[in-house]
Design a protein around this motif. Sequence first.
Motif, mmCIF file in Angstrom:
data_model
loop_
_atom_site.group_PDB
_atom_site.id
_atom_site.type_symbol
_atom_site.label_atom_id
_atom_site.label_comp_id
_atom_site.label_asym_id
_atom_site.label_seq_id
_atom_site.Cartn_x
_atom_site.Cartn_y
_atom_site.Cartn_z
ATOM 1 N N ASP A 1 28.550 2.103 -10.599
ATOM 2 C CA ASP A 1 27.335 1.751 -9.876
ATOM 3 C C ASP A 1 26.800 0.402 -10.328
ATOM 4 N N SER A 2 26.264 -0.367 -9.393
ATOM 5 C CA SER A 2 25.607 -1.657 -9.660
ATOM 6 C C SER A 2 26.551 -2.741 -10.148
ATOM 7 N N PHE A 3 27.847 -2.555 -9.995
ATOM 8 C CA PHE A 3 28.799 -3.605 -10.357
ATOM 9 C C PHE A 3 29.227 -4.363 -9.101
ATOM 10 N N ASP A 4 29.525 -5.655 -9.273
ATOM 11 C CA ASP A 4 30.146 -6.372 -8.171
ATOM 12 C C ASP A 4 31.587 -5.874 -8.053
ATOM 13 N N TYR A 5 32.257 -6.285 -6.987
ATOM 14 C CA TYR A 5 33.579 -5.728 -6.717
ATOM 15 C C TYR A 5 34.597 -6.085 -7.786
ATOM 16 N N LYS A 6 34.519 -7.302 -8.331
ATOM 17 C CA LYS A 6 35.483 -7.689 -9.359
ATOM 18 C C LYS A 6 35.381 -6.756 -10.563
ATOM 19 N N ASN A 7 34.157 -6.540 -11.044
ATOM 20 C CA ASN A 7 33.975 -5.671 -12.204
ATOM 21 C C ASN A 7 34.225 -4.207 -11.860
ATOM 22 N N PHE B 1 38.509 -6.522 -22.349
ATOM 23 C CA PHE B 1 37.194 -6.648 -21.713
ATOM 24 C C PHE B 1 36.985 -8.062 -21.186
ATOM 25 N N ASN B 2 37.261 -9.057 -22.014
ATOM 26 C CA ASN B 2 37.041 -10.453 -21.623
ATOM 27 C C ASN B 2 37.933 -10.865 -20.455
ATOM 28 N N GLU B 3 39.157 -10.321 -20.426
ATOM 29 C CA GLU B 3 40.086 -10.666 -19.356
ATOM 30 C C GLU B 3 39.687 -10.054 -18.021
ATOM 31 N N ARG B 4 39.110 -8.854 -18.072
ATOM 32 C CA ARG B 4 38.885 -8.107 -16.826
ATOM 33 C C ARG B 4 37.457 -8.187 -16.298
ATOM 34 N N PHE B 5 36.499 -8.393 -17.207
ATOM 35 C CA PHE B 5 35.107 -8.363 -16.779
ATOM 36 C C PHE B 5 34.503 -9.761 -16.831
ATOM 37 N N THR B 6 33.658 -10.040 -15.864
ATOM 38 C CA THR B 6 32.997 -11.339 -15.785
ATOM 39 C C THR B 6 31.580 -11.200 -16.316
ATOM 40 N N VAL B 7 31.343 -11.720 -17.515
ATOM 41 C CA VAL B 7 30.023 -11.656 -18.149
ATOM 42 C C VAL B 7 29.739 -12.987 -18.841
ATOM 43 N N GLN C 1 21.283 -6.581 -14.481
ATOM 44 C CA GLN C 1 21.576 -5.155 -14.647
ATOM 45 C C GLN C 1 23.076 -4.915 -14.685
ATOM 46 N N GLY C 2 23.811 -5.617 -13.825
ATOM 47 C CA GLY C 2 25.257 -5.451 -13.810
ATOM 48 C C GLY C 2 25.899 -5.909 -15.103
ATOM 49 N N GLU C 3 25.386 -7.009 -15.675
ATOM 50 C CA GLU C 3 25.929 -7.523 -16.931
ATOM 51 C C GLU C 3 25.616 -6.585 -18.094
ATOM 52 N N LYS C 4 24.423 -5.979 -18.058
ATOM 53 C CA LYS C 4 24.085 -4.987 -19.083
ATOM 54 C C LYS C 4 25.051 -3.801 -19.003
ATOM 55 N N ARG C 5 25.357 -3.408 -17.785
ATOM 56 C CA ARG C 5 26.279 -2.293 -17.610
ATOM 57 C C ARG C 5 27.671 -2.656 -18.111
ATOM 58 N N ALA C 6 28.039 -3.926 -17.945
ATOM 59 C CA ALA C 6 29.339 -4.361 -18.449
ATOM 60 C C ALA C 6 29.398 -4.243 -19.969
#
Length: 718
Positions: free
Chosen positions: A453-459, A368-374, A419-424
């Motif tokens: 939905d509601s994620f930036d392209y990286k996530n 998760f930490n490697e792939r998602f930006t939070v 909202q995107g970070e919550k989804r992450a």
Amino acid sequence: MKKISINLSNCYGIGQLQCGFDFTNADAYSIYAPNGFMKTSLSKTFLDLSSNKESSDLIHPDRETKREIKDENDEDLKPEQVFVIEPYNENFGSEKTSLLLVNQTIKKTYDDALKKIETKKDELFKRLKQRSGLTGRTVTPETELLKRFGYFSIYDLLDVLEKDVSEKPDERLSVIVYERLFNEKALVLLESGQISQQLKDYIEKYNELIEGSPILSKSFSHYHAKTINKNLADNGFFAASHSVNLFNGQTKEEITSANDLDAKIEGEKTRILTDEGLSKKFEAIDKKLTTKELREFRDYLLDNKDVVAELGDYKALQKNIWLAYLSAERNCYLDFVMEYRIGKEIIKQSIAAAKQEVTEWEDVVNIFNERFTVPFTLEISNQADVILKGTRPELSFAFKEDGQPKSVDKKLLLEVLSQGEKRALYILNILFEINARRKLGQESLVIADDIADSFDYKNKYAIVEYLKEVSEQEKFCCIFLTHNFDFHRTVSGRLNIKTENRLFASKNGRNLSLKKEKYQNDPFKFWKRNLGEKRYVISSIPFVRNLAEYCGRDADYKRLTSLLHIKSETAGITLQDLEDIYKPIINNPNLKLPDPHKSVIDVIHELADEIATESDEEAELESKIILSIAIRLKAEAFMVGKIANQQFVDEITKNQTLELLKKYKNDFSQELVLIALMEQVNLMTPENIHLNSFMYEPILDMSPKHLKQLYAAVKVVH
């Protein structure tokens, strides 16, 4: 789970749906469904199944619902076989997370040590129950020991009591039935102090009689005398012709047998306990014992009057009774203590190992930490308890700001996240669930409902990457639901989903069907290959127009624009003209369009009329583009006719529909209904016509029903 068949009736918004999924040679399916078609309804139906709930039609609850979801053996899928990933659920938390923290070797060592300790403890307390009479569920030997000695852990208490557990038990106290002497009512009476004076009087009189005894005293009671007698007899003292001398107050009397000595001791004990003065003191106590429970207490005291003298410090007596029990069961007690001390060290080592254990849980977090930006990190604060005791994991969060982490609870964290970070964070819980299912070997049908939905392209691409890994798991079958064609195209490509598994949802009234995607990623390539059909010729006009603009072919660009707006040359453009424009731009010198001398605008209106009568499920992308072109042309033709100023029209160089609308509103401000209709045309059609290879998703997502209604309305006024 190689095949899934679905037969639904009246499940939320779905009237009828019959379809099947074959995973024999495929890992996944992707289903694209425009908004309002079926995606959420299908997802909710599967969610009901996974939760073991009935499905229904919420709007029409009176309609009979059918939900048949079966495997290749025609057996109903079980709830545990289905996992629905909702678009977002803030409260979702995997119940299986603890499985990712378990090291079976450490846990087995820990469990074995605990089991051995518990076995010895159970044997000891079984005997303590028998001695104490405490066989209920509320008041037990364990609860009483903890209460009387002021401890919270029975293990710690028993460990420290060893120095007080005698090798020679107090046989008098060890046979007292604790439950009869200290029942609930008796304890209330003793604690209240209501008989404290009577007990004091009794004890003083008893001590007076003891001190006046020629044989006994406070330091040499009848119990001590009987203990000595027993020891002498057991050790053959009298059998060896020895004797003892008792002083009776005046002379010494020789005793030559254990029976004689016992008779002397019992006689003196009876004399003291039946003393008239002492009996009156007991009667004073007896008068206070009026209820049934207290009468039981009184009866026990009558049979054990020597105990009365110790009730003045009844708390000390309670402790002494428990110590007497443990002394009487000394071997069993010592077995427990030895096992506890050995096991305690093993447990200590297991806990230390568990805290240091690198678990699958950490692997998930690392992914998760490697792939998602939070902006947060997390760890588990009770790892040892989860591994060893099966406790529910407790997550702790640190919010990162300017490189400095600050510990926060989850509720506060959710308040500051986007909202995107919550989804992450929600996706992290999904990762826990999927990995736990994999560890269990749980066969799972995964229904992923628009989780990007509601994620930036990286996530978003991080999710796609993970979904690919999930779909490749041996026991996982995946169905991806989305109303975003870009995501459908992306997940289909990245996961290499087979052509027959890329599906479009079609709707006819309330009935749904799933059919193979017509375009397979790029509709323009499909159209180019099928220009022999007029629908693809016309729907390609906006795209070829864009290409002409990009290539600097201004004359072609201008002419194609005249097919998207009403210009002076619009009516005269033929399919032959269109063929001449298309050939060099799409690099197809052999292109031959049908009916070359036919007017393009006539073909547009013919096709629009034809499409308007078709069922909604036939309205593909090209049909919606044709409808949009026809709507705009009819609307512009209407406004041009009303304005009746060709010079004004010819001078418009851009945004023609908007400029015509402004002029029409100014000249015919009283025609409010028609103005509203023209505004609707201006709002709905531009994005549908000015499309390119990067932006055709909006028209895909639009329901054909709205375009058909708008076309019918514009056609009437034209």
